[in-house]
Design a protein around this motif. Structure first.
Motif, mmCIF file in Angstrom:
data_model
loop_
_atom_site.group_PDB
_atom_site.id
_atom_site.type_symbol
_atom_site.label_atom_id
_atom_site.label_comp_id
_atom_site.label_asym_id
_atom_site.label_seq_id
_atom_site.Cartn_x
_atom_site.Cartn_y
_atom_site.Cartn_z
ATOM 1 N N GLU A 143 0.828 -1.198 0.000
ATOM 2 C CA GLU A 143 0.000 0.000 0.000
ATOM 3 C C GLU A 143 0.861 1.246 0.000
ATOM 4 N N LYS A 144 0.275 2.352 -0.377
ATOM 5 C CA LYS A 144 0.943 3.618 -0.153
ATOM 6 C C LYS A 144 0.765 4.000 1.318
ATOM 7 N N PRO A 145 1.551 4.829 1.959
ATOM 8 C CA PRO A 145 2.643 5.558 1.325
ATOM 9 C C PRO A 145 3.857 4.660 1.108
ATOM 10 N N HIS A 174 -4.605 3.465 -5.720
ATOM 11 C CA HIS A 174 -5.981 3.089 -6.047
ATOM 12 C C HIS A 174 -6.584 3.973 -7.138
ATOM 13 N N TYR A 175 -5.967 5.135 -7.406
ATOM 14 C CA TYR A 175 -6.496 5.960 -8.500
ATOM 15 C C TYR A 175 -6.400 5.240 -9.841
ATOM 16 N N LEU A 176 -5.404 4.372 -9.983
ATOM 17 C CA LEU A 176 -5.272 3.642 -11.253
ATOM 18 C C LEU A 176 -6.386 2.617 -11.431
ATOM 19 N N GLY A 177 -7.046 2.263 -10.338
ATOM 20 C CA GLY A 177 -8.156 1.311 -10.435
ATOM 21 C C GLY A 177 -9.480 1.995 -10.701
ATOM 22 N N LYS A 178 -9.492 3.309 -10.686
ATOM 23 C CA LYS A 178 -10.767 4.014 -10.919
ATOM 24 C C LYS A 178 -11.137 3.878 -12.388
ATOM 25 N N GLU A 179 -12.405 3.622 -12.605
ATOM 26 C CA GLU A 179 -12.905 3.354 -13.952
ATOM 27 C C GLU A 179 -12.556 4.493 -14.928
ATOM 28 N N ALA A 211 -10.334 17.606 -5.658
ATOM 29 C CA ALA A 211 -10.819 18.396 -4.519
ATOM 30 C C ALA A 211 -11.652 17.498 -3.620
ATOM 31 N N GLU A 212 -11.405 17.602 -2.335
ATOM 32 C CA GLU A 212 -12.203 16.826 -1.382
ATOM 33 C C GLU A 212 -12.933 17.794 -0.463
ATOM 34 N N SER A 213 -14.149 17.438 -0.100
ATOM 35 C CA SER A 213 -14.869 18.307 0.832
ATOM 36 C C SER A 213 -14.617 17.868 2.273
ATOM 37 N N THR A 218 -10.499 11.146 11.264
ATOM 38 C CA THR A 218 -9.795 10.393 12.306
ATOM 39 C C THR A 218 -8.368 10.037 11.886
ATOM 40 N N ARG A 219 -7.977 10.470 10.672
ATOM 41 C CA ARG A 219 -6.655 10.066 10.186
ATOM 42 C C ARG A 219 -5.575 11.110 10.471
ATOM 43 N N GLY A 220 -5.881 12.030 11.381
ATOM 44 C CA GLY A 220 -4.961 13.128 11.649
ATOM 45 C C GLY A 220 -3.548 12.666 11.989
ATOM 46 N N ARG A 230 2.646 14.562 -0.042
ATOM 47 C CA ARG A 230 2.994 13.140 0.034
ATOM 48 C C ARG A 230 1.758 12.256 -0.110
ATOM 49 N N ASP A 231 0.631 12.729 0.401
ATOM 50 C CA ASP A 231 -0.569 11.892 0.452
ATOM 51 C C ASP A 231 -1.257 11.799 -0.918
ATOM 52 N N MET A 232 -1.220 12.865 -1.690
ATOM 53 C CA MET A 232 -1.993 12.896 -2.942
ATOM 54 C C MET A 232 -1.159 13.235 -4.177
ATOM 55 N N MET A 233 -0.306 14.253 -4.048
ATOM 56 C CA MET A 233 0.375 14.754 -5.247
ATOM 57 C C MET A 233 1.407 13.765 -5.765
ATOM 58 N N ALA A 331 -16.285 21.432 -2.623
ATOM 59 C CA ALA A 331 -17.029 20.240 -3.028
ATOM 60 C C ALA A 331 -16.057 19.099 -3.270
ATOM 61 N N ARG A 332 -16.599 17.891 -3.349
ATOM 62 C CA ARG A 332 -15.784 16.744 -3.753
ATOM 63 C C ARG A 332 -15.891 16.650 -5.267
ATOM 64 N N ALA A 333 -14.862 17.003 -5.943
ATOM 65 C CA ALA A 333 -14.917 17.055 -7.400
ATOM 66 C C ALA A 333 -13.521 16.832 -7.957
ATOM 67 N N LEU A 363 -13.623 12.475 -12.953
ATOM 68 C CA LEU A 363 -13.315 11.233 -12.230
ATOM 69 C C LEU A 363 -14.387 10.926 -11.204
ATOM 70 N N GLN A 364 -14.860 11.956 -10.529
ATOM 71 C CA GLN A 364 -15.910 11.776 -9.527
ATOM 72 C C GLN A 364 -16.398 13.138 -9.085
ATOM 73 N N PRO A 365 -17.617 13.340 -8.738
ATOM 74 C CA PRO A 365 -18.719 12.383 -8.946
ATOM 75 C C PRO A 365 -19.178 12.470 -10.406
HETATM 76 C C1 BG6 Z 1 -6.084 8.339 -0.174
HETATM 77 C C2 BG6 Z 1 -5.582 9.448 0.696
HETATM 78 O O1 BG6 Z 1 -5.016 7.696 -0.814
HETATM 79 O O2 BG6 Z 1 -6.982 8.867 -1.136
HETATM 80 C C3 BG6 Z 1 -6.736 10.188 1.359
HETATM 81 O O3 BG6 Z 1 -4.705 8.927 1.681
HETATM 82 C C4 BG6 Z 1 -7.726 10.643 0.323
HETATM 83 O O4 BG6 Z 1 -6.271 11.288 2.123
HETATM 84 C C5 BG6 Z 1 -8.127 9.496 -0.586
HETATM 85 O O5 BG6 Z 1 -8.875 11.144 0.989
HETATM 86 C C6 BG6 Z 1 -8.987 9.966 -1.737
HETATM 87 O O6 BG6 Z 1 -9.449 8.862 -2.442
HETATM 88 P P1 BG6 Z 1 -10.841 8.896 -3.212
HETATM 89 O O7 BG6 Z 1 -10.899 7.574 -3.900
HETATM 90 O O8 BG6 Z 1 -11.890 9.098 -2.189
HETATM 91 O O9 BG6 Z 1 -10.755 10.061 -4.154
#
Ligand code: BG6
Length: 479
Positions: A143-145, A174-179, A211-213, A218-220, A230-233, A331-333, A363-365
């Motif tokens: 898994e990442k990281p 997991h982004y590579l698994g997104k349709e 973008a995430e809303s 709990t993952r602080g 590190r987490d996304m970029m 928004a989550r977009a 990609l979503q939604p």
């Molecule tokens: C994870 C990150 O890899 O992807 C999270 O660690 C992030 O911080 C998540 O919220 C976003 O994934 P998705 O599939 O909800 O866009």
């Protein structure tokens, strides 16, 4: 298509990822008839638990995280029958004999999912070898990281390579698994329409937004040590960038695709300090800020990054890629927008205004593709131009089965069993990505360096707007 029978051992089998993603994904594949009745899933973790306890844990997880579990209730008990549990210490010798017994004599495909922190990767790899559990055909999933910088990623690659070949290592993004992410390759390489225009001659710039809303929730604890870079970029967004920018691979096979992605990362120019913005969300009257959420008054970890990337190669010289991601945004977009250049000459005169074609891959939604085209506004008012979207929302265009888009983990876990590494990151790719992000992160770690603040629920910091306005362009709206 059903996959061959397998034994999948989940180290960290009682962890958050197993609960939220891995077990529900396996259940969905079971319901779809893809997971064979001979397949076995073995949870392994430190907690003392018997098989019945693990099945109860999995049942709760599936009911909590799989929205369709109720409609598939008839499948639940047969699925749980295929689950078992071994209490085991990844960093010690306890429990390994029991795992040996569990796997003894099995002819099935064998996969080990390292759903644990990277500090245990070396211990697990070594013990799998010592206890004779690995074989030349088995796979490990990590898994990442994958590290927190180039040096640590190199060390992890080295430790895994002591016991496994690269062909056995499945590094998940997991982004590579997104349709829709996979669709990006189909759009580019299965149509003649786009590829001739897919270069700096026709493309003004490209924007990639995730973008995430939601906030860190709990993952602080984990997030505050990582931050958005590190987490996304370094992983998800870099992968989107690679698939958008890469040359056509000769074949859709693991190394052809990954070779082309690697070339993109290696062609990235260093990011100028003025081309990157690091932000952190601050509290509003109603909502908590990042510092409240992670419980630290002076943390400088970023929850937002925007940057301008330049790819120094023949295809993309002069076409910037603007990348941004953040938490607690409006928004989550998530989308990739390819903004084409203006028509070279307007026969309609300057009154007709400025019109541009924009191809948006959502990609979503509402997964889908939208192409903005310019047409004449209907009516007798003369030649007035208007932009309209040619919109293909997959669920509308392809019928109800497309509305039920599988979770990325479903696709990726089945690929592990099939032995297909195309949608997994290769070691050199991960290292090259860190080599590009490390200098940015190092500059932030200098004393006195602080993120800029943005209001929770906004579109990000003003500096991020300035980053693109400076070039006479604007971000697409997050909505
Ligand atoms: C994870 C990150 O890899 O992807 C999270 O660690 C992030 O911080 C998540 O919220 C976003 O994934 P998705 O599939 O909800 O866009």
């Amino acid at each position: 298509i059903p996959v061959q029978p397998f034994d999948l051992v989940i180290f960290g089998g009682t962890g958050d990822l197993a609960r939220r993603k891995i077990l529900p994904a396996l259940f969905r594949r079971f319901c779809a008839g893809q997971m064979d009745a001979q397949a076995r899933v073995i949870g392994a973790a430190r907690a003392e638990m018997d098989d019945a306890g693990y099945r109860a844990f999995a049942r709760d997880a599936i009911i909590e995280f799989d929205v369709d579990a109720a409609s598939d209730a008839a499948h639940l008990e047969p699925f749980l029958e295929q689950l078992s549990y071994v209490a085991l210490d990844a960093a010690g010798e306890t429990g390994w004999d029991a795992l040996q017994d569990r796997l003894a004599g099995s002819e099935r495909i064998r996969a080990f999912y390292f759903s644990v922190g990277p500090s245990l990767f070396g211990d697990l790899a070594m013990r799998l070898h010592t206890y004779g559990l690995s074989n030349p055909d088995c796979r490990i999933v990590v898994e990442k990281p994958f590290g927190r910088d180039l040096d640590s990623a190199r060390a992890l690659n080295k430790v895994l390579a002591e016991h496994f070949t690269e062909a056995q290592i499945y590094r998940i993004d997991h982004y590579l698994g997104k349709e829709t992410v996979q669709n990006l390759m189909a759009i580019r390489f299965a149509n003649t329409l786009f590829e001739p225009l897919w270069n700096s001659q026709y493309v003004d710039h490209i924007q990639i937004t995730v973008a995430e809303s939601g906030g860190v929730g709990t993952r602080g604890g984990y997030y505050d040590k990582s931050g958005a870079m590190r987490d996304m970029m370094q992983n998800h967004i870099m992968q989107l960038l690679c698939l958008t920018a890469m040359e056509p691979p000769a074949k859709y096979d693991p190394d052809s695709v990954r070779d082309e992605k690697l070339k993109v990362i290696r062609a990235l120019e260093p990011v100028e300090p003025r081309d990157v913005v690091r932000g952190q969300y601050e509290a509003t009257d109603r909502l908590a800020g990042y510092r409240n959420e992670v419980g630290s008054r002076d943390t400088t970890t970023e929850s937002f990054v925007a940057l301008k990337a330049r790819i120094g190669n023949w295809r993309w010289a002069g076409t910037p890629f603007y990348l941004r991601t953040g938490k607690r945004l409006r928004a989550r977009a998530s989308e990739i927008a390819v903004v084409f250049k203006d028509a070279p000459h307007s026969i309609f005169g300057s009154d007709a205004g400025r019109h541009r074609n924009i191809l948006t891959i959502r990609l979503q939604p509402n997964e889908g593709i939208e192409m903005g085209v310019t047409i004449k506004e209907p009516g007798p008012g003369g030649m007035r131009l208007v932009d309209v979207p040619l919109d293909m929302t997959f669920s509308e265009a392809l019928g109800p089965q497309a509305a039920d888009i599988p979770d990325a983990y479903e696709r990726l876990i089945m690929d592990v069993i099939r032995g297909d590494q195309t949608l997994f990151m290769r070691g050199d790719e991960v290292e090259a990505a860190w080599a590009w992000t490390d200098p940015i992160i190092e500059a932030w770690e200098a004393p006195g360096s602080e993120p800029v603040l943005y209001a929770t629920g906004s579109s990000g910091p003003d500096d991020a707007l300035a980053l693109i306005h400076r070039d006479g362009r604007r971000w697409r709206e997050i909505k």
